[in-house]
Design a protein around this motif. Structure first.
Motif, PDB file in Angstrom:
ATOM      1  N   PHE A  68       1.187  -1.339   0.366  1.00 31.92           N
ATOM      2  CA  PHE A  68       0.416  -0.168   0.152  1.00 31.92           C
ATOM      3  C   PHE A  68       0.636   1.235   0.148  1.00 31.92           C
ATOM      4  CE2 PHE A  68      -2.238  -2.712   1.390  1.00 31.92           C
ATOM      5  CZ  PHE A  68      -2.815  -3.646   1.316  1.00 31.92           C
ATOM      6  N   THR A  72      -1.256   0.816   7.090  1.00 31.02           N
ATOM      7  CA  THR A  72      -2.150  -0.020   7.407  1.00 31.02           C
ATOM      8  C   THR A  72      -2.625  -0.658   8.797  1.00 31.02           C
ATOM      9  OG1 THR A  72      -1.857  -2.252   6.500  1.00 31.02           O
ATOM     10  CG2 THR A  72      -2.555  -0.848   4.838  1.00 31.02           C
ATOM     11  N   PRO A  75      -7.402  -4.799  11.505  1.00 27.17           N
ATOM     12  CA  PRO A  75      -8.795  -4.562  10.896  1.00 27.17           C
ATOM     13  C   PRO A  75      -9.772  -4.469  11.886  1.00 27.17           C
ATOM     14  CG  PRO A  75      -7.947  -6.507  10.029  1.00 27.17           C
ATOM     15  CD  PRO A  75      -7.238  -6.245  11.070  1.00 27.17           C
ATOM     16  N   GLU A 105     -17.613  -7.237   7.733  1.00 20.42           N
ATOM     17  CA  GLU A 105     -16.703  -7.489   6.627  1.00 20.42           C
ATOM     18  C   GLU A 105     -15.482  -5.652   6.232  1.00 20.42           C
ATOM     19  OE1 GLU A 105     -19.315  -8.091   2.101  1.00 20.42           O
ATOM     20  OE2 GLU A 105     -20.635  -8.810   3.302  1.00 20.42           O
ATOM     21  N   TRP A 106     -15.205  -5.862   5.422  1.00 19.30           N
ATOM     22  CA  TRP A 106     -13.662  -5.405   5.055  1.00 19.30           C
ATOM     23  C   TRP A 106     -14.048  -5.430   3.838  1.00 19.30           C
ATOM     24  CZ3 TRP A 106     -13.400  -8.060   9.156  1.00 19.30           C
ATOM     25  CH2 TRP A 106     -12.695  -7.029  11.025  1.00 19.30           C
ATOM     26  N   GLN A 107     -13.620  -4.218   3.205  1.00 18.37           N
ATOM     27  CA  GLN A 107     -14.544  -3.598   1.796  1.00 18.37           C
ATOM     28  C   GLN A 107     -12.647  -3.649   1.444  1.00 18.37           C
ATOM     29  OE1 GLN A 107     -16.928  -4.536  -0.047  1.00 18.37           O
ATOM     30  NE2 GLN A 107     -17.827  -5.192   1.275  1.00 18.37           N
ATOM     31  N   ARG A 108     -11.986  -3.014   2.138  1.00 17.26           N
ATOM     32  CA  ARG A 108      -9.884  -2.829   2.535  1.00 17.26           C
ATOM     33  C   ARG A 108      -9.376  -3.234   3.096  1.00 17.26           C
ATOM     34  NH1 ARG A 108      -9.063   2.287   3.190  1.00 17.26           N
ATOM     35  NH2 ARG A 108     -10.772   4.386   3.226  1.00 17.26           N
ATOM     36  N   PRO A 109      -8.606  -2.861   3.935  1.00 12.75           N
ATOM     37  CA  PRO A 109      -7.455  -2.375   4.915  1.00 12.75           C
ATOM     38  C   PRO A 109      -8.220  -1.192   5.170  1.00 12.75           C
ATOM     39  CG  PRO A 109      -5.923  -3.450   2.813  1.00 12.75           C
ATOM     40  CD  PRO A 109      -7.569  -3.055   2.251  1.00 12.75           C
ATOM     41  N   HIS A 111      -6.524   1.938   6.016  1.00 17.31           N
ATOM     42  CA  HIS A 111      -5.593   2.468   5.926  1.00 17.31           C
ATOM     43  C   HIS A 111      -4.646   3.657   7.013  1.00 17.31           C
ATOM     44  CE1 HIS A 111      -5.314   0.581   1.793  1.00 17.31           C
ATOM     45  NE2 HIS A 111      -6.192   1.070   1.922  1.00 17.31           N
ATOM     46  N   ASP A 114      -7.157   7.026   7.547  1.00 16.43           N
ATOM     47  CA  ASP A 114      -8.519   7.300   7.695  1.00 16.43           C
ATOM     48  C   ASP A 114      -9.563   7.338   8.563  1.00 16.43           C
ATOM     49  OD1 ASP A 114      -8.565   5.999   5.112  1.00 16.43           O
ATOM     50  OD2 ASP A 114      -8.588   3.867   5.354  1.00 16.43           O
TER      51      ASP A 114
END
Length: 145
Positions: A68, A72, A75, A105-109, A111, A114
């Motif tokens: 990335f 990150t 989660p 439910e993760w759509q992306r890490p 970052h 964020d």
């Protein structure tokens, strides 16, 4: 000397009052978040708190060479943003509650940098009777992140 502890108990009136909140957003009573941004400091503190020493979370130089290009976060750092991230909606003040679980439910890490907000509402209130604790309530919550 006898020790006596009195605990608040719920009754039919309190249950009905709780049911009137079904479908109502908790945004008006939103508590202040524990953190507001996935900053390097917040990521590091959370990673250490949960014992996850992944260099993608802790080492900016290593993370810069990673997939990335920056840090990150674990989660589960979403728990630190807002207690409503796991469905907390302040059901019955003064009455002990137990969390039975949640789904993510993760759509992306997550970052570095964020920011998140959360909202939750009561979806259902179901009365149960158990052998151990007697009269119980199962409060099902819904969240949106």
């Amino acid at each position: 000397m006898e020790s006596h502890t009195s605990f608040r108990k719920f009754d039919d009136e309190l249950i009905e009052k709780l049911r009137t909140r079904i479908g109502t957003s908790t945004s008006a009573t939103k508590p202040q978040p524990f953190i507001t941004m996935a900053s390097p400091d917040a990521i590091r503190h959370w990673a250490h708190a949960i014992g996850d020493y992944n260099p993608l979370y802790l080492d900016p130089e290593y993370a810069a060479r990673g997939p990335f290009g920056h840090l990150t976060a674990p989660p589960t750092i979403l728990y630190a943003f807002d207690k409503r991230a796991n469905g907390g909606v302040s059901g019955l003040p003064g009455i002990h509650g137990l969390m039975g679980g949640c789904e993510w439910e993760w759509q992306r890490p997550v970052h570095e940098g964020d920011e998140f907000t959360a909202d939750a509402w009561i979806a259902a209130v179901e009365e149960r009777n158990g052998d151990f604790a007697g009269r119980q309530l199962k409060i099902t919550r819904s969240e949106e992140h």
